[in-house]
Design an enzyme around this catalytic site. Structure first.
Site, PDB file in Angstrom:
ATOM      1  N   THR A  27      20.684   9.951  36.256  1.00  7.07           N
ATOM      2  CA  THR A  27      20.753   9.888  34.799  1.00  7.07           C
ATOM      3  C   THR A  27      20.395   8.478  34.340  1.00  7.07           C
ATOM      4  OG1 THR A  27      22.334  11.676  34.578  1.00  7.07           O
ATOM      5  CG2 THR A  27      22.390   9.998  32.862  1.00  7.07           C
ATOM      6  N   HIS A 176      23.087  22.291  38.754  1.00  2.25           N
ATOM      7  CA  HIS A 176      24.102  21.226  38.853  1.00  2.25           C
ATOM      8  C   HIS A 176      25.484  21.873  38.759  1.00  2.25           C
ATOM      9  CE1 HIS A 176      26.118  17.510  38.738  1.00  2.25           C
ATOM     10  NE2 HIS A 176      25.404  16.847  37.834  1.00  2.25           N
ATOM     11  N   ASN A 179      30.258  17.283  40.167  1.00  6.53           N
ATOM     12  CA  ASN A 179      30.666  16.147  39.332  1.00  6.53           C
ATOM     13  C   ASN A 179      31.440  16.481  38.067  1.00  6.53           C
ATOM     14  OD1 ASN A 179      29.515  14.597  41.270  1.00  6.53           O
ATOM     15  ND2 ASN A 179      27.671  14.090  40.133  1.00  6.53           N
ATOM     16  N   TYR A 181      31.192  18.936  35.853  1.00  7.59           N
ATOM     17  CA  TYR A 181      30.554  19.558  34.680  1.00  7.59           C
ATOM     18  C   TYR A 181      30.882  21.059  34.625  1.00  7.59           C
ATOM     19  CZ  TYR A 181      28.496  14.973  34.526  1.00  7.59           C
ATOM     20  OH  TYR A 181      28.349  13.610  34.467  1.00  7.59           O
ATOM     21  N   ASN A 236      34.642  12.658  36.740  1.00  2.00           N
ATOM     22  CA  ASN A 236      34.907  13.274  35.436  1.00  2.00           C
ATOM     23  C   ASN A 236      36.258  13.971  35.359  1.00  2.00           C
ATOM     24  OD1 ASN A 236      32.625  12.414  33.926  1.00  2.00           O
ATOM     25  ND2 ASN A 236      31.365  13.784  35.158  1.00  2.00           N
TER      26      ASN A 236
HETATM   27  C1  8OZ Z   1      25.926   9.074  35.755  1.00  8.87           C
HETATM   28  C2  8OZ Z   1      25.989   8.910  34.386  1.00  8.87           C
HETATM   29  C3  8OZ Z   1      25.891  10.025  33.582  1.00  8.87           C
HETATM   30  C4  8OZ Z   1      25.765  11.276  34.140  1.00  8.87           C
HETATM   31  C5  8OZ Z   1      26.366  13.171  37.275  1.00  8.87           C
HETATM   32  C6  8OZ Z   1      24.663  13.618  35.651  1.00  8.87           C
HETATM   33  O1  8OZ Z   1      27.390  12.548  37.553  1.00  8.87           O
HETATM   34  C7  8OZ Z   1      25.542  12.767  36.118  1.00  8.87           C
HETATM   35  C8  8OZ Z   1      25.705  11.428  35.521  1.00  8.87           C
HETATM   36  C9  8OZ Z   1      25.785  10.314  36.310  1.00  8.87           C
HETATM   37  O2  8OZ Z   1      26.019  14.165  37.920  1.00  8.87           O
END
Ligand code: 8OZ
Length: 370
Positions: A27, A176, A179, A181, A236
């Site tokens: 990113t 994806h 992480n 999401y 996250n």
């Molecule tokens: C770093 C900053 C923002 C998003 C991920 C898409 O952690 C990201 C991400 C990484 O998978």
């Protein structure tokens, strides 16, 4: 160290890679406010086309899927046209590239959502995180729990995004599911407290992510669909009470679907490779297909793990930011340039296009020293 294994060609289904070095999804937050990649994106990826495979930066499947300012999307015609310039540039330079399909779920903010709406998630649980908006970092909020009746619409957003990725000339897509999401939020019980068919048991928590996998593979074929997971990463603000049981079951389901590859963030995202008693790389035993290892790999670690047959492909993230010609440097045993974290996210061409490749003179010097 010689890196003979790392530099060998390798086929991922119908996609032939020149070597086993994969550019990780990174990113960089440099698209327009509407999520359109710029001309500099084509140049940035072209510079890195020496990778056997490039995985695009995480790309929003829908306006609702967005959680960071200036991230690109794949839901409008303008975005498809811009991504087509990127894939043309990469292919002209001999590279291969897949697009990473992204929906952030609760890792967002009303400022980043259409009409200032609440972000959506399996359950209305606020992450203890700050969101990156165009006006700086803001505390995340409690998201709105998706109704079961809305889930087919979200699946349809994945389908449209996959069709768009195909139109834009990508060699495949990566789902994806890592992480913290949306798909990871459904999988892990730290964020999924649902009492319907999509929460509770492992089988129920896998249901929505597998609906997405089945829909995406229908568009692009399983042989051109990879998936990324991060079983032990607390990224996250997301954890699970029993990642070993959950991810073993999930990977067994993915294996049945004959996906192109399994991409595993083996430790904490951008952190410790070994944070948990459960070794994420053990999941490889449950996946009958290509295994891509990710997490602080150096060329030497990748070579060692490839030689032992522990991985098929090795992902490199930050080294690709500062070494556009990473594969050439590995081949010549040349030193790797350091990256500057200050220019990772947002901004212009600085820290994006201006990391130099080795000159012809430098290449000749390292070749003769080898
Ligand atoms: C770093 C900053 C923002 C998003 C991920 C898409 O952690 C990201 C991400 C990484 O998978």
């Amino acid at each position: 160290m010689k890196h003979d294994h790392l530099l060998q060609p390798f086929d991922v289904g119908p996609v032939s890679l020149a070597n086993r070095v994969v550019m990780a999804p990174l990113t960089r937050c440099r698209a327009t406010s509407d999520g359109v990649p710029k001309d500099m994106h084509a140049e940035y990826y072209r510079q890195r086309a020496g990778a056997g495979l490039i995985i695009s930066e995480a790309t929003n499947i829908s306006p609702e899927g967005r959680g960071y300012a200036w991230t690109p999307g794949i839901f409008s015609d303008e975005q498809v046209a811009a991504w087509t310039k990127v894939t043309d540039a990469v292919h002209a330079a001999g590279g291969k590239m897949v697009l990473q399909l992204w929906h952030v779920g609760r890792v967002s903010h009303p400022d980043l959502q259409p009409g200032g709406a609440l972000p959506v998630a399996p359950s209305a649980i606020k992450p203890e995180m700050k969101a990156f908006t165009e006006d700086g970092f803001k505390d995340m909020v409690a998201p709105r729990a998706l109704a079961a009746s809305e889930l087919p619409r979200v699946v349809e957003d994945y389908v449209k995004a996959t069709e768009n990725a195909k139109r834009a000339g990508f060699d495949g897509v990566e789902i994806h599911s890592a992480n913290g999401y949306l798909l990871d939020q459904f999988l892990r019980d730290g964020a999924n407290k649902r009492t319907d068919d999509y929460g509770g048991s492992i089988e129920n928590r896998m249901r929505f992510p597998l609906m997405v996998v089945d829909a995406v593979t229908k568009v692009f074929g399983p042989e051109r669909t990879g998936i990324r997971i991060s079983p032990v990463s607390p990224a996250n603000d997301l954890t699970d009470s029993n990642p070993e049981a959950l991810f073993t079951a999930f990977v067994e389901e993915l294996s049945k679907r004959k996906l192109a590859y399994l991409h595993v963030v083996e430790g904490a995202t951008r952190g410790d490779r070994d944070p948990h008693a459960f070794k994420a790389w053990a999941l490889r035993q449950h996946f009958d297909g290509v295994y891509m290892g990710n997490n602080n790999y150096t060329p030497d670690l990748a070579e060692e793990r490839l030689a032992k047959g522990e991985i098929d492909l090795a992902c490199f993230g930050r080294p690709f930011i500062s070494n556009p010609d990473l594969v050439t440097r590995i081949r010549l045993g040349a030193p790797l340039a350091e990256w500057d974290e200050a220019t990772f996210y947002g901004g212009d061409e600085t820290g994006y296009l201006d990391y130099p490749a080795l000159t012809e003179e430098e290449k000749a010097r390292y070749a003769s020293a080898a």
